[in-house]
Design an enzyme around this catalytic site. Structure first.
Site, mmCIF file in Angstrom:
data_model
loop_
_atom_site.group_PDB
_atom_site.id
_atom_site.type_symbol
_atom_site.label_atom_id
_atom_site.label_comp_id
_atom_site.label_asym_id
_atom_site.label_seq_id
_atom_site.Cartn_x
_atom_site.Cartn_y
_atom_site.Cartn_z
ATOM 1 N N GLY A 1 1.072 -1.283 -0.117
ATOM 2 C CA GLY A 1 -0.210 0.111 -0.104
ATOM 3 C C GLY A 1 0.799 1.195 0.021
ATOM 4 O O GLY A 1 2.079 1.349 -0.365
ATOM 5 N N SER A 2 0.344 2.417 0.725
ATOM 6 C CA SER A 2 0.988 3.567 0.466
ATOM 7 C C SER A 2 2.257 3.795 1.420
ATOM 8 O O SER A 2 2.348 3.021 2.335
ATOM 9 C CB SER A 2 -0.081 4.722 0.920
ATOM 10 O OG SER A 2 -0.285 4.944 2.221
ATOM 11 N N GLU B 1 4.426 9.356 -7.316
ATOM 12 C CA GLU B 1 3.572 8.296 -8.012
ATOM 13 C C GLU B 1 2.157 8.732 -8.454
ATOM 14 O O GLU B 1 1.386 9.111 -7.404
ATOM 15 C CB GLU B 1 3.358 7.146 -7.112
ATOM 16 C CG GLU B 1 2.786 5.991 -8.045
ATOM 17 C CD GLU B 1 2.579 4.705 -7.164
ATOM 18 O OE1 GLU B 1 2.794 3.590 -7.575
ATOM 19 O OE2 GLU B 1 2.316 4.885 -5.659
ATOM 20 N N CYS C 1 2.060 -0.392 -9.155
ATOM 21 C CA CYS C 1 3.143 0.188 -8.478
ATOM 22 C C CYS C 1 4.393 0.457 -9.328
ATOM 23 O O CYS C 1 5.324 1.198 -8.783
ATOM 24 C CB CYS C 1 3.673 -0.194 -7.085
ATOM 25 S SG CYS C 1 3.959 -2.238 -7.492
ATOM 26 N N GLU D 1 5.770 -3.062 0.681
ATOM 27 C CA GLU D 1 5.827 -2.876 -1.084
ATOM 28 C C GLU D 1 5.000 -1.528 -1.017
ATOM 29 O O GLU D 1 3.682 -1.577 -1.193
ATOM 30 C CB GLU D 1 4.941 -3.965 -1.637
ATOM 31 C CG GLU D 1 5.401 -4.128 -3.156
ATOM 32 C CD GLU D 1 4.507 -5.246 -3.703
ATOM 33 O OE1 GLU D 1 3.519 -5.081 -4.711
ATOM 34 O OE2 GLU D 1 5.166 -6.460 -3.393
#
Length: 460
Positions: free
Chosen positions: A214-215, A363, A269, A235
């Protein structure tokens, strides 16, 4: 009991109501998992774990169409890509089972000094303990497999919290484990939209390993709160760069770059986000890319021809639009873009946005790609490395020298040569550097992280 409403990503129509867990339910689940972990006599035998993983894979194969449709509904991934995700998930379960054939300790040499004579030493692998897994929405089945399958394979009880927007695939997958004969205490879900309850799961002292997807903001925060001795794997995302050397055949690279940039509307991602092109070929490249992007089929993910679906929530569409507008106001050129619905954006190309713009630094996680002209290949590598994120990168070149130079100098955990940044197989190591992550993903690699080695020394 409170419930969570799951909506279709595309049109926000309700799909299903699911019961939510509260603090008492969480305590019951952690206690059951901890008890299973402590009871060594009750640990699942290796052959039992292999059989369960293989059986779940078979059950998933038999219901592939149902799962693919559900992924498209709750997550907005176009149906053809959702079908690929289901196939990958089934293969991942088999991958975890296959890995157990070689998942073992090793002999430690003795007798190398007089003091170590007369001894035989070897290591064994043991499950680390209770695993807490917090997952993301963008691959609502395959990410769950990447967190559950290694834990089950190693022998760890796991409690998985799916994203609140996409819990259905997780719930149905865990139900398959029960159907395959796995007792509930070994694989449980936590369904909640309460961030504090999720934090309570992650930081409970009975949890020995946290798997978080996640974030970055949330992941690094949770890591700072972990009890002493708790391991973790984080991650997060990136702003993946692509370098296009002047030796590249730009006509043949448009298709992989388009796939890497707009797959799942950029909600990956390692989506291609920043493309660096030699100034002499900049206009030709932009013309080819914009022509391909203009004919991407955007819309309802349930339609078989759709290539780009919606974003997960209206607020995400709003955020991405604001970032695009900010870059354009600062001088970036724009090709394409616009809304099709409150969650669906037409793909955009931004030309030479300023280095300080959000789209250049953060991102985007949306259907946007930035193209920058460069005068010197070394300066392009430097620009690619200039952000806080470091995950996967790629370089396109027909000359091997520049390709290898970029592969060596790019700050990335993986560099693809003549392929897009979003390439991945589920058995390869997958990890972010810098602020993009911590630890190593990929099913065999996660199994290693969820196990501990114990050394045994025999003295004659």
């Amino acid at each position: 009991m409170s419930t969570l409403t799951v909506f279709q990503a595309f049109d926000r129509a309700p799909v299903r109501e699911v019961p939510m867990d509260d603090a008492q339910a969480l305590e019951t689940k952690i206690a059951a998992a901890a008890a299973a972990s402590k009871n060594r006599d009750g640990w699942l035998k290796t052959h039992q774990r292999v059989a369960i993983l293989r059986k779940v894979a078979g059950l998933l194969d038999a219901r592939a169409e149902t799962f693919a449709r559900q992924i498209a509904l709750e997550g907005g991934k176009p149906y053809p890509d959702a079908a690929v995700e289901v196939a990958r998930a089934a293969d991942g379960l088999r991958n975890a089972a296959d890995e157990l054939r070689n998942f073992a300790g090793k002999e430690i040499p003795m007798g190398l000094t007089p003091a170590s004579e007369g001894r035989w030493a070897f290591t064994t692998k043991e499950p680390i303990g209770v695993v807490a897994a917090i997952s993301a929405f963008n691959h609502p089945l395959n990410l769950i497999v990447h967190q559950i399958a290694p834990a089950i394979a190693v022998g760890c009880p796991v409690i998985i919290k799916p994203a609140a927007a996409t819990p259905l695939s997780c719930l149905d997958l865990v139900a398959l484990f029960g159907e395959a004969g796995l007792e509930e205490k070994w694989c449980q879900t936590l369904i909640t939209d309460d961030n504090l309850l999720a934090e309570k799961l992650a930081t409970d002292p009975r949890v020995r390993f946290l798997s978080f997807i996640g974030s970055a903001k949330v992941g690094w925060y949770l890591r700072s709160k972990l009890p002493p001795g708790t391991r973790c794997a984080l991650e997060h995302g990136g702003a993946a760069p692509v370098l296009i050397h002047n030796s590249a055949d730009i006509e043949t690279i448009i298709e992989p770059i388009t796939k890497g940039a707009y797959y799942h509307a950029g909600q990956v991602c390692v989506s291609t986000q920043r493309i660096f092109v030699d100034r002499a070929r900049f206009d030709d490249f932009v013309d080819l890319l914009s022509a391909r992007v203009a004919v991407l089929r955007v819309g309802d993910p349930l339609l078989p021809h759709t290539e780009v679906g919606p974003l997960i929530h209206p607020r995400e569409a709003t955020r991405v639009t604001e970032w695009i507008d900010e870059a354009v106001a600062a001088g970036a050129g724009r090709i394409g873009g616009g809304h099709l619905s409150e969650t669906t954006l037409k793909p955009s190309i931004l030309l030479n946005p300023p280095p300080e713009a959000k789209v250049s630094q953060l991102e985007v996680f949306g259907p946007v790609v930035c193209v920058y002209a460069y005068d010197d290949f070394s300066s392009a590598i430097e620009a690619a490395n200039s952000v806080r994120w470091s995950f996967q990168a790629s370089v396109f070149a027909q000359d091997i020298g520049p390709a290898l130079t970029a592969a060596q100098r790019l700050e990335a955990s993986a560099v693809m040569i003549n392929d897009h940044t979003a390439f991945r197989t589920d058995w390869m190591p997958f990890a972010g550097r810098k602020e993009s992550g911590y630890g190593v993903g990929g099913i065999p690699w996660t199994m290693k992280e969820m196990a501990e080695e114990k050394m045994i020394v025999l003295r004659r």
